[in-house]
Enzyme design. Structure first.
Site, short mmCIF file in Angstrom:
data_model
loop_
_atom_site.label_atom_id
_atom_site.label_comp_id
_atom_site.label_asym_id
_atom_site.label_seq_id
_atom_site.Cartn_x
_atom_site.Cartn_y
_atom_site.Cartn_z
N ASP A 124 1.81 -15.99 23.06
CA ASP A 124 1.71 -14.82 23.98
C ASP A 124 2.66 -13.58 23.63
O ASP A 124 2.21 -12.90 24.03
CB ASP A 124 2.53 -16.35 24.64
CG ASP A 124 3.18 -16.03 26.26
OD1 ASP A 124 2.67 -15.28 26.18
OD2 ASP A 124 3.89 -17.24 26.29
N LYS A 135 -3.03 -14.65 24.46
CA LYS A 135 -2.25 -13.31 25.96
C LYS A 135 -2.39 -12.29 25.76
O LYS A 135 -1.80 -11.72 24.45
CB LYS A 135 -1.27 -14.58 26.65
CG LYS A 135 -1.98 -16.01 26.51
CD LYS A 135 -0.60 -16.55 27.02
CE LYS A 135 -1.39 -18.32 27.96
NZ LYS A 135 0.85 -18.60 28.33
N ASP A 190 0.24 -28.11 24.80
CA ASP A 190 1.06 -29.33 25.60
C ASP A 190 2.47 -28.31 26.96
O ASP A 190 2.52 -27.55 26.26
CB ASP A 190 2.27 -30.01 24.38
CG ASP A 190 3.75 -28.64 24.67
OD1 ASP A 190 3.41 -27.85 24.09
OD2 ASP A 190 4.64 -28.82 24.42
#
Ligand code: IMP
Ligand code: MG
Length: 186
Positions: free
Chosen positions: A113, A141, A169
């Site tokens: 990320d 990302k 999750d």
């Protein structure tokens, strides 16, 4: 129980709804390609796959089974995330017991990320003088520029939206979904 995928390809976890992004078939096809690439580059080197827990364990377990030569596997637990937002801090919770000196390492991450987790961890590995470090991330990302990290192999580049499934999750749930699901916003 709302965590089963419905015919409209949505899953509902706690307060949030998610839409199918990559089916199990798409995921497995991509993982096979990554495994083939790693076999090309690392066959004969007895690489040590280092799976970053918890998220990467599903990806790592599939990846090593499409790596077509000897390899070893280790696990490291780092923590940086709470709910759907990064808490900013990266800490090693559980370390590796193996000697990394002179080894060919393949770091397996579920998703990059900001890159903070990998940035921290790769520096830590570098200090132990491995022969080489190759990084494989299942997802990436666009923010991955914040902490520039070399990631040699990427499963899929995705939008800046929260995703679950295939090890990832939301609040502990969704890791067992065989596909990847993206948060429906609004
Ligand atoms: P980074 O340190 O900002 O690159 O964040 C990496 C870690 O944050 C990953 O290993 C995941 O555990 C978690 N993470 C980032 N984005 C998501 C997401 O969309 N869903 C679930 N976990 C995520
Ligand atoms: Mg993770």
């Amino acid at each position: 129980m709302s965590m089963t995928a419905s015919p409209d390809n949505q899953v509902h976890i706690r307060d949030l709804s998610f839409q199918l992004l990559f089916s199990e078939t798409m995921v497995q096809e991509r993982v096979r390609a990554l495994g083939a690439a790693l076999t090309e580059s690392h066959a004969g080197l007895n690489p040590l796959f280092i799976s970053i827990l918890s998220g990467a364990f599903v990806f790592a377990s599939d990846l090593i089974r499409v790596f077509d030569d000897d390899c070893e596997v280790g696990f490291v637990k780092l923590s940086s995330y709470k709910g759907t937002r990064s808490s900013g801090d990266v800490q090693t919770v559980m370390g590796l017991e193996k000697d990394l000196h002179g080894r060919h390492l393949v770091v397996v991450e579920d998703i990059v990320d900001t890159g903070r987790t990998l940035h921290f961890f790769l520096n830590h590995l570098q200090e132990q003088e491995p022969a080489s470090i190759t990084t494989v991330a299942f997802l990436r990302k666009p923010h991955a520029v914040e902490f520039p990290v070399p990631v040699e192999h990427i499963g899929f580049d995705i939008e800046d939206k929260f995703v679950v499934g295939y090890g990832l999750d939301y609040d502990g749930l969704g890791r067992n979904l065989p596909g990847v699901y993206q948060l429906i916003e609004g």
